[in-house]
Design a protein around this motif. Structure first.
Motif, PDB file in Angstrom:
ATOM      1  N   ARG A   1       0.666  -1.450   0.232  1.00  0.00           N
ATOM      2  CA  ARG A   1       0.122  -0.024  -0.215  1.00  0.00           C
ATOM      3  C   ARG A   1       0.602   1.142  -0.062  1.00  0.00           C
ATOM      4  O   ARG A   1       0.602   2.421  -0.290  1.00  0.00           O
ATOM      5  CB  ARG A   1      -1.066   0.086   1.462  1.00  0.00           C
ATOM      6  CG  ARG A   1      -1.797  -1.479   1.548  1.00  0.00           C
ATOM      7  CD  ARG A   1      -2.813  -1.052   2.546  1.00  0.00           C
ATOM      8  NE  ARG A   1      -3.566  -2.714   2.530  1.00  0.00           N
ATOM      9  CZ  ARG A   1      -3.883  -2.822   3.639  1.00  0.00           C
ATOM     10  NH1 ARG A   1      -4.450  -1.981   4.945  1.00  0.00           N
ATOM     11  NH2 ARG A   1      -5.312  -3.703   4.075  1.00  0.00           N
ATOM     12  N   ASP A   2       1.548   0.733   0.816  1.00  0.00           N
ATOM     13  CA  ASP A   2       3.098   2.168   0.897  1.00  0.00           C
ATOM     14  C   ASP A   2       3.800   1.755   1.131  1.00  0.00           C
ATOM     15  O   ASP A   2       5.189   2.547   1.695  1.00  0.00           O
ATOM     16  CB  ASP A   2       1.913   3.203   1.802  1.00  0.00           C
ATOM     17  CG  ASP A   2       3.307   4.448   2.467  1.00  0.00           C
ATOM     18  OD1 ASP A   2       3.300   4.810   1.076  1.00  0.00           O
ATOM     19  OD2 ASP A   2       3.313   5.296   3.334  1.00  0.00           O
ATOM     20  N   PRO A   3       4.701   2.297  -0.393  1.00  0.00           N
ATOM     21  CA  PRO A   3       6.518   1.365  -0.618  1.00  0.00           C
ATOM     22  C   PRO A   3       7.563   2.393  -0.727  1.00  0.00           C
ATOM     23  O   PRO A   3       8.296   2.607  -1.421  1.00  0.00           O
ATOM     24  CB  PRO A   3       5.980   0.695  -2.022  1.00  0.00           C
ATOM     25  CG  PRO A   3       5.019   1.510  -2.692  1.00  0.00           C
ATOM     26  CD  PRO A   3       3.590   1.348  -2.332  1.00  0.00           C
ATOM     27  N   SER A   4       6.421   3.996  -0.603  1.00  0.00           N
ATOM     28  CA  SER A   4       7.351   5.420  -0.736  1.00  0.00           C
ATOM     29  C   SER A   4       8.868   4.845  -0.200  1.00  0.00           C
ATOM     30  O   SER A   4       9.486   5.546  -1.003  1.00  0.00           O
ATOM     31  CB  SER A   4       6.975   6.507   0.054  1.00  0.00           C
ATOM     32  OG  SER A   4       6.406   6.377   1.204  1.00  0.00           O
ATOM     33  N   THR A   5       9.132   4.682   0.865  1.00  0.00           N
ATOM     34  CA  THR A   5      10.602   4.596   1.636  1.00  0.00           C
ATOM     35  C   THR A   5      11.108   3.873   0.480  1.00  0.00           C
ATOM     36  O   THR A   5      12.828   4.619   0.628  1.00  0.00           O
ATOM     37  CB  THR A   5      10.267   3.158   2.603  1.00  0.00           C
ATOM     38  OG1 THR A   5       9.631   4.346   3.769  1.00  0.00           O
ATOM     39  CG2 THR A   5      11.530   3.722   3.637  1.00  0.00           C
ATOM     40  N   ILE A   6      11.196   2.205   0.177  1.00  0.00           N
ATOM     41  CA  ILE A   6      11.535   1.476  -1.270  1.00  0.00           C
ATOM     42  C   ILE A   6      12.034   2.545  -2.641  1.00  0.00           C
ATOM     43  O   ILE A   6      13.594   1.644  -2.814  1.00  0.00           O
ATOM     44  CB  ILE A   6      10.639   0.124  -0.919  1.00  0.00           C
ATOM     45  CG1 ILE A   6      10.942   0.003   0.116  1.00  0.00           C
ATOM     46  CG2 ILE A   6      11.692  -0.593  -2.041  1.00  0.00           C
ATOM     47  CD1 ILE A   6       9.968  -2.216  -0.100  1.00  0.00           C
TER      48      ILE A   6
ATOM     49  N   ALA B   1      15.071   5.374  -5.961  1.00  0.00           N
ATOM     50  CA  ALA B   1      15.634   6.901  -6.968  1.00  0.00           C
ATOM     51  C   ALA B   1      16.988   7.366  -6.623  1.00  0.00           C
ATOM     52  O   ALA B   1      17.717   8.314  -6.946  1.00  0.00           O
ATOM     53  CB  ALA B   1      14.497   7.817  -6.389  1.00  0.00           C
ATOM     54  N   ASP B   2      17.658   7.262  -5.802  1.00  0.00           N
ATOM     55  CA  ASP B   2      18.587   8.005  -5.057  1.00  0.00           C
ATOM     56  C   ASP B   2      19.635   7.250  -4.973  1.00  0.00           C
ATOM     57  O   ASP B   2      21.132   7.858  -4.458  1.00  0.00           O
ATOM     58  CB  ASP B   2      18.724   8.820  -3.295  1.00  0.00           C
ATOM     59  CG  ASP B   2      17.507   9.732  -3.370  1.00  0.00           C
ATOM     60  OD1 ASP B   2      16.890  10.493  -4.424  1.00  0.00           O
ATOM     61  OD2 ASP B   2      16.997   9.505  -2.433  1.00  0.00           O
TER      62      ASP B   2
ATOM     63  N   LEU C   1       4.903  -3.263  -7.554  1.00  0.00           N
ATOM     64  CA  LEU C   1       6.316  -2.242  -7.170  1.00  0.00           C
ATOM     65  C   LEU C   1       6.965  -1.918  -7.907  1.00  0.00           C
ATOM     66  O   LEU C   1       7.761  -1.159  -8.068  1.00  0.00           O
ATOM     67  CB  LEU C   1       6.475  -3.321  -5.937  1.00  0.00           C
ATOM     68  CG  LEU C   1       8.548  -2.391  -5.815  1.00  0.00           C
ATOM     69  CD1 LEU C   1       7.878  -1.460  -4.779  1.00  0.00           C
ATOM     70  CD2 LEU C   1       8.806  -3.759  -4.232  1.00  0.00           C
ATOM     71  N   ARG C   2       7.370  -3.422  -9.087  1.00  0.00           N
ATOM     72  CA  ARG C   2       8.325  -3.246  -9.983  1.00  0.00           C
ATOM     73  C   ARG C   2       7.989  -2.235 -10.915  1.00  0.00           C
ATOM     74  O   ARG C   2       8.798  -1.252 -11.649  1.00  0.00           O
ATOM     75  CB  ARG C   2       8.414  -4.350 -10.605  1.00  0.00           C
ATOM     76  CG  ARG C   2       9.676  -3.720 -12.026  1.00  0.00           C
ATOM     77  CD  ARG C   2       9.880  -5.201 -12.504  1.00  0.00           C
ATOM     78  NE  ARG C   2      10.790  -5.092 -12.935  1.00  0.00           N
ATOM     79  CZ  ARG C   2      11.356  -5.830 -14.591  1.00  0.00           C
ATOM     80  NH1 ARG C   2      10.607  -7.048 -14.387  1.00  0.00           N
ATOM     81  NH2 ARG C   2      12.532  -5.841 -15.279  1.00  0.00           N
TER      82      ARG C   2
END
Length: 265
Positions: free
Chosen positions: A64-69, A74-75, A95-96
């Motif tokens: 639901r919230d994979p923003s941390t990954i 991204a960095d 996720l991919r």
């Protein structure tokens, strides 16, 4: 870069050499073990063996919230790992896709799967398997019997002469009373065999226990007979054979101890 890594079937040594190198090269390593896990090791041993720190994520975080990954990928270079193969059974295509939509490069490093191991250990030919299914704990689907969807999958495969892999339920973090972070439960093959013998038919089946481990077990018999045996520690699965080629019959007899009278039916 986001690299999906399958860790294989059993312990910290089951990952491929390519996967091990990617784990060690990553800036951050995330993992989930809610669908399957490496029963021959734990996170501490994984970290020590590969000289990494692993951030285990709960199901809700990944789905639901994979923003941390994604922010980390991204960095820098991020590894996301699971037991088995990261895109088979434990599917993280969503996720991919989210990563690709953000312009993050992705790749997949595969691991051995339970289904490919089931074919290898039983001698049943891999191209003669149909759709797989999962047998849940009765409390997980609100009934005391075998769900109709499981029976339908087995029977549809058998009508086509195909074998069926029946994955057995795993409950981590949730149990009969709801959310429970300390709950960890694995359906065993004898329990599954009893459920199917009573809720479907008492047919020939094959148990595969601890595939990929030094103590793997393969046993073939009627479901009712398998229900009375102890197959040891998890993970377990069942295979319900369809039509058998003579080489497959020989394999079930020689590798799994299948009774001759069942193979002749």
């Amino acid at each position: 870069m986001l690299t999906f890594i399958g860790l294989g079937l059993y312990d910290e040594r089951s990952v491929t050499v390519e996967g091990r190198e990617a784990l060690r090269a990553a800036d951050r390593v995330f993992a989930e073990f809610y669908t399957s896990k490496l029963v021959g090791t734990d996170v501490v041993d994984l970290e020590a063996s590969h000289d990494i720190d692993i951030e285990v994520r709960p199901r809700e975080s990944v789905e639901r919230d994979p923003s941390t990954i994604l922010d980390a990928a991204a960095d820098g270079d991020v590894a996301f790992c699971t037991a088995g193969d990261t895109m088979i059974s434990t599917t993280h295509t969503d996720l991919r896709l989210r990563a690709e939509e953000r312009g993050i490069d992705t790749r997949v490093i595969h691991g051995v799967t339970a289904q490919s191991a089931a074919s290898s250990l039983t001698g049943l030919q891999n191209y003669r398997f149909g759709k797989a299914t999962t047998l849940p704990f009765p409390y997980a689907h609100g009934g005391g019997d075998v769900p109709e969807s499981v029976i339908e999958t087995i029977e549809t495969n058998r009508e086509r002469g195909l074998h069926t892999v029946v994955y057995l339920d795993i409950k981590v973090g949730t149990g009969p009373t709801g959310l429970d972070p300390d709950h960890e439960e694995y359906m065993t093959a004898d329990t599954a065999a009893e459920l199917l013998a009573e809720g479907w038919e008492d047919e020939l089946a094959v148990v595969v226990a601890r595939a990929g481990s030094p103590t793997a077990v393969v046993a073939a018999d009627r479901l009712s007979a398998l229900a009375g045996r102890d197959f040891g520690d998890p993970l377990h699965l069942l295979v319900i054979p369809g039509d058998l080629h003579h080489v497959e019959s020989d394999a079930l007899a020689g590798l799994a101890g299948a009774p001759d009278e069942l193979l002749d039916e």
